[in-house]
Scaffold this motif. Structure first.
Motif, PDB file in Angstrom:
ATOM      1  N   ILE A   1     -32.754 -67.477  17.551  1.00 21.13           N
ATOM      2  CA  ILE A   1     -32.289 -68.667  16.845  1.00 21.13           C
ATOM      3  C   ILE A   1     -32.018 -68.259  15.401  1.00 21.13           C
ATOM      4  O   ILE A   1     -32.801 -67.515  14.792  1.00 21.13           O
ATOM      5  N   TYR A   2     -30.914 -68.750  14.871  1.00 16.41           N
ATOM      6  CA  TYR A   2     -30.503 -68.391  13.513  1.00 16.41           C
ATOM      7  C   TYR A   2     -30.413 -69.643  12.650  1.00 16.41           C
ATOM      8  O   TYR A   2     -29.996 -70.708  13.115  1.00 16.41           O
ATOM      9  N   LEU A   3     -30.800 -69.486  11.409  1.00 14.32           N
ATOM     10  CA  LEU A   3     -30.735 -70.571  10.437  1.00 14.32           C
ATOM     11  C   LEU A   3     -29.741 -70.158   9.355  1.00 14.32           C
ATOM     12  O   LEU A   3     -29.901 -69.101   8.729  1.00 14.32           O
ATOM     13  N   TYR A   4     -28.722 -70.973   9.158  1.00 19.34           N
ATOM     14  CA  TYR A   4     -27.672 -70.681   8.182  1.00 19.34           C
ATOM     15  C   TYR A   4     -27.775 -71.641   7.002  1.00 19.34           C
ATOM     16  O   TYR A   4     -27.886 -72.859   7.189  1.00 19.34           O
ATOM     17  N   GLU A   5     -27.713 -71.093   5.831  1.00 20.47           N
ATOM     18  CA  GLU A   5     -27.720 -71.876   4.590  1.00 20.47           C
ATOM     19  C   GLU A   5     -26.282 -71.956   4.079  1.00 20.47           C
ATOM     20  O   GLU A   5     -25.576 -70.941   4.031  1.00 20.47           O
ATOM     21  N   TYR A   6     -25.824 -73.157   3.700  1.00 21.71           N
ATOM     22  CA  TYR A   6     -24.450 -73.282   3.223  1.00 21.71           C
ATOM     23  C   TYR A   6     -24.394 -74.219   2.020  1.00 21.71           C
ATOM     24  O   TYR A   6     -25.300 -75.015   1.768  1.00 21.71           O
ATOM     25  N   ALA A   7     -23.287 -74.103   1.297  1.00 22.03           N
ATOM     26  CA  ALA A   7     -23.056 -74.968   0.136  1.00 22.03           C
ATOM     27  C   ALA A   7     -21.555 -75.081  -0.084  1.00 22.03           C
ATOM     28  O   ALA A   7     -20.792 -74.160   0.230  1.00 22.03           O
ATOM     29  N   CYS A   8     -21.120 -76.214  -0.638  1.00 20.13           N
ATOM     30  CA  CYS A   8     -19.697 -76.398  -0.906  1.00 20.13           C
ATOM     31  C   CYS A   8     -19.510 -77.390  -2.050  1.00 20.13           C
ATOM     32  O   CYS A   8     -20.392 -78.199  -2.346  1.00 20.13           O
ATOM     33  N   HIS A   9     -18.343 -77.312  -2.666  1.00 22.10           N
ATOM     34  CA  HIS A   9     -17.972 -78.275  -3.693  1.00 22.10           C
ATOM     35  C   HIS A   9     -17.625 -79.600  -3.027  1.00 22.10           C
ATOM     36  O   HIS A   9     -17.204 -79.640  -1.866  1.00 22.10           O
ATOM     37  N   GLU A  10     -17.787 -80.679  -3.752  1.00 16.67           N
ATOM     38  CA  GLU A  10     -17.499 -82.008  -3.210  1.00 16.67           C
ATOM     39  C   GLU A  10     -16.077 -82.094  -2.647  1.00 16.67           C
ATOM     40  O   GLU A  10     -15.845 -82.701  -1.601  1.00 16.67           O
ATOM     41  N   ASP A  11     -15.103 -81.477  -3.330  1.00 16.68           N
ATOM     42  CA  ASP A  11     -13.712 -81.525  -2.876  1.00 16.68           C
ATOM     43  C   ASP A  11     -13.509 -80.793  -1.550  1.00 16.68           C
ATOM     44  O   ASP A  11     -12.508 -81.028  -0.860  1.00 16.68           O
ATOM     45  N   GLU A  12     -14.434 -79.889  -1.214  1.00 18.93           N
ATOM     46  CA  GLU A  12     -14.294 -79.089   0.008  1.00 18.93           C
ATOM     47  C   GLU A  12     -15.251 -79.525   1.114  1.00 18.93           C
ATOM     48  O   GLU A  12     -15.355 -78.851   2.142  1.00 18.93           O
ATOM     49  N   ARG A  13     -15.918 -80.648   0.911  1.00 18.29           N
ATOM     50  CA  ARG A  13     -16.942 -81.070   1.874  1.00 18.29           C
ATOM     51  C   ARG A  13     -16.376 -81.262   3.286  1.00 18.29           C
ATOM     52  O   ARG A  13     -16.971 -80.837   4.273  1.00 18.29           O
ATOM     53  N   GLU A  14     -15.220 -81.898   3.384  1.00 20.61           N
ATOM     54  CA  GLU A  14     -14.626 -82.121   4.703  1.00 20.61           C
ATOM     55  C   GLU A  14     -14.207 -80.806   5.359  1.00 20.61           C
ATOM     56  O   GLU A  14     -14.401 -80.609   6.562  1.00 20.61           O
ATOM     57  N   LEU A  15     -13.625 -79.914   4.571  1.00 18.05           N
ATOM     58  CA  LEU A  15     -13.204 -78.614   5.103  1.00 18.05           C
ATOM     59  C   LEU A  15     -14.403 -77.805   5.564  1.00 18.05           C
ATOM     60  O   LEU A  15     -14.376 -77.192   6.638  1.00 18.05           O
ATOM     61  N   CYS A  16     -15.457 -77.822   4.775  1.00 17.45           N
ATOM     62  CA  CYS A  16     -16.686 -77.109   5.129  1.00 17.45           C
ATOM     63  C   CYS A  16     -17.249 -77.620   6.452  1.00 17.45           C
ATOM     64  O   CYS A  16     -17.586 -76.844   7.357  1.00 17.45           O
ATOM     65  N   ALA A  17     -17.319 -78.943   6.598  1.00 16.18           N
ATOM     66  CA  ALA A  17     -17.863 -79.531   7.827  1.00 16.18           C
ATOM     67  C   ALA A  17     -17.001 -79.184   9.030  1.00 16.18           C
ATOM     68  O   ALA A  17     -17.512 -78.862  10.112  1.00 16.18           O
ATOM     69  N   LEU A  18     -15.672 -79.216   8.855  1.00 11.57           N
ATOM     70  CA  LEU A  18     -14.771 -78.884   9.956  1.00 11.57           C
ATOM     71  C   LEU A  18     -14.922 -77.425  10.361  1.00 11.57           C
ATOM     72  O   LEU A  18     -14.982 -77.103  11.558  1.00 11.57           O
ATOM     73  N   GLU A  19     -14.996 -76.535   9.383  1.00 16.46           N
ATOM     74  CA  GLU A  19     -15.147 -75.114   9.712  1.00 16.46           C
ATOM     75  C   GLU A  19     -16.463 -74.850  10.439  1.00 16.46           C
ATOM     76  O   GLU A  19     -16.489 -74.149  11.460  1.00 16.46           O
ATOM     77  N   LEU A  20     -17.561 -75.424   9.945  1.00 18.74           N
ATOM     78  CA  LEU A  20     -18.860 -75.189  10.572  1.00 18.74           C
ATOM     79  C   LEU A  20     -18.923 -75.808  11.968  1.00 18.74           C
ATOM     80  O   LEU A  20     -19.508 -75.225  12.885  1.00 18.74           O
ATOM     81  N   ARG A  21     -18.324 -76.997  12.147  1.00 21.71           N
ATOM     82  CA  ARG A  21     -18.258 -77.601  13.484  1.00 21.71           C
ATOM     83  C   ARG A  21     -17.538 -76.679  14.463  1.00 21.71           C
ATOM     84  O   ARG A  21     -17.933 -76.529  15.620  1.00 21.71           O
ATOM     85  N   THR A  22     -16.462 -76.071  13.979  1.00 24.71           N
ATOM     86  CA  THR A  22     -15.660 -75.208  14.845  1.00 24.71           C
ATOM     87  C   THR A  22     -16.394 -73.906  15.164  1.00 24.71           C
ATOM     88  O   THR A  22     -16.388 -73.443  16.298  1.00 24.71           O
ATOM     89  N   LEU A  23     -17.032 -73.314  14.170  1.00 22.15           N
ATOM     90  CA  LEU A  23     -17.737 -72.046  14.373  1.00 22.15           C
ATOM     91  C   LEU A  23     -18.961 -72.195  15.255  1.00 22.15           C
ATOM     92  O   LEU A  23     -19.255 -71.319  16.079  1.00 22.15           O
ATOM     93  N   PHE A  24     -19.685 -73.315  15.102  1.00 20.79           N
ATOM     94  CA  PHE A  24     -20.983 -73.455  15.769  1.00 20.79           C
ATOM     95  C   PHE A  24     -21.012 -74.507  16.874  1.00 20.79           C
ATOM     96  O   PHE A  24     -22.002 -74.618  17.598  1.00 20.79           O
ATOM     97  N   GLY A  25     -19.965 -75.305  16.975  1.00 21.97           N
ATOM     98  CA  GLY A  25     -19.921 -76.303  18.035  1.00 21.97           C
ATOM     99  C   GLY A  25     -20.829 -77.491  17.827  1.00 21.97           C
ATOM    100  O   GLY A  25     -21.135 -78.221  18.767  1.00 21.97           O
ATOM    101  N   THR A  26     -21.259 -77.712  16.588  1.00 20.36           N
ATOM    102  CA  THR A  26     -22.137 -78.841  16.287  1.00 20.36           C
ATOM    103  C   THR A  26     -22.004 -79.217  14.822  1.00 20.36           C
ATOM    104  O   THR A  26     -21.601 -78.381  13.987  1.00 20.36           O
ATOM    105  N   ASN A  27     -22.341 -80.445  14.484  1.00 21.24           N
ATOM    106  CA  ASN A  27     -22.312 -80.867  13.088  1.00 21.24           C
ATOM    107  C   ASN A  27     -23.514 -80.296  12.345  1.00 21.24           C
ATOM    108  O   ASN A  27     -24.643 -80.350  12.849  1.00 21.24           O
TER     109      ASN A  27
END
Length: 311
Positions: free
Chosen positions: A8-34
């Motif tokens: 099991i892996y734990l990933y730490e992430y951070a993003c600027h407010e303007d990139e919040r939607e893009l960050c969530a979309l990328e992580l959903r796609t990479l990991f298959g979950t929100n």
């Protein structure tokens, strides 16, 4: 210790407010979950340097209900004479600077070895997530995309390297064995990010000067140069994934008919497409034959880029 043999892996992430939607979309796609706010737990083992938003990856080796119990387990780690460094990883709960260092000291004091803050032989991470303390090997993300800002050919309306890298990940979440295409590649911003992550990708552009720039940029970073002059509407073949950053110019607007022709060509070339546009064209994308699987908007001041994943 973890009760079963699954990693099991734990990933730490951070993003600027303007990139919040893009960050969530990328992580959903990479990991298959929100993702949870600030971190994500997954069985998927992904290089943290792939995402412009992931800061590090902890491979969970020990879990405990309390910090003291985790410190006891840390004493079992065999370092074989190597030095180590322990890094507090942001996940659940808030901890100020002093509390983070205290946590590191409590667990680090139990580890049988010499701590080295500058050049450790091994890097470990500690985090509190899902109601438990976690400890294991830690991999720090390397901001590869920042180096790609320093390319010989630049273009004012090209995607930023962070956005381009996220777009490449959304298009190709698993690079192995994938054949991708960027039929309007411009100076190669997406090609560079995709190529640096091991994606096999072909680039085309109608503008010969853009193709020259893309070739020069790819060669500058030692990446495969697979770029040709072509109108995407005349291209043939079939690809696993496609990135279409629709042409945008401050002095002109792409005609609706031409845009639809490009969207239909994208559908013909690939069943999976990430489309980037400065206008709201979701209905047109669907009319071209795509099902809209996901989307986001990236804003910079009053300027917005809309990103759709069509399948």
């Amino acid at each position: 210790m973890i009760a079963d043999n699954r990693r099991i892996y734990l990933y730490e992430y951070a993003c600027h407010e303007d990139e919040r939607e893009l960050c969530a979309l990328e992580l959903r796609t990479l990991f298959g979950t929100n993702p949870s706010p600030g971190f994500l737990r997954s069985e998927r083992n992904i290089d943290p340097s792939r995402s412009p938003f992931i800061r590090g990856k902890l491979t969970i080796e020990y879990t405990a209900p309390t910090l003291e119990k985790l410190a006891e387990q840390a004493g079992r780690i065999g370092l074989g004479g190597e030095t180590f460094k322990l890094r507090y990883m942001e996940a659940e709960g808030g901890a100020d600077y002093e509390e983070k260092r205290r946590i590191e000291r409590v667990v680090g004091a139990s580890m049988r070895g010499r701590a080295d803050m500058k050049n450790p032989g091994r890097l470990y991470g500690i985090a509190y997530a899902d109601g438990l303390w976690r400890l294991g090997g830690f991999a720090q993300s390397e901001a590869v995309w920042l180096r790609h800002n320093d390319k010989p050919r630049q273009y004012s309306t090209a995607l930023g390297t962070r956005t381009a890298r996220a777009v490449a990940n959304i298009a190709v979440p698993v690079p192995e064995g994938i054949r991708a295409i960027d039929p309007c590649c411009g100076i190669g911003t997406v090609l560079i990010e995709a190529g640096s992550m091991g994606v096999g990708i072909d680039g085309f552009d109608l503008n010969p000067l853009a193709v020259i720039g893309a070739r020069e940029n790819l060669a500058h970073f030692g990446l495969p140069v697979r770029v040709k002059v072509a109108d995407m509407r005349t291209l043939e073949g079939r690809y696993d994934a496609l990135v279409l950053d629709l042409p945008y110019n401050l002095c002109s607007v792409l005609a609706a008919q031409e845009r639809m022709e490009m969207l239909r060509s994208a559908r013909r070339l690939s069943a999976r497409c990430v489309i980037v546009a400065t206008e709201e064209i979701g209905a047109e994308i669907e009319a071209a034959g795509f099902v809209l699987a996901d989307r986001c908007t990236v804003r910079k001041g009053k300027f917005a880029r809309h990103i759709w994943l069509g399948i």
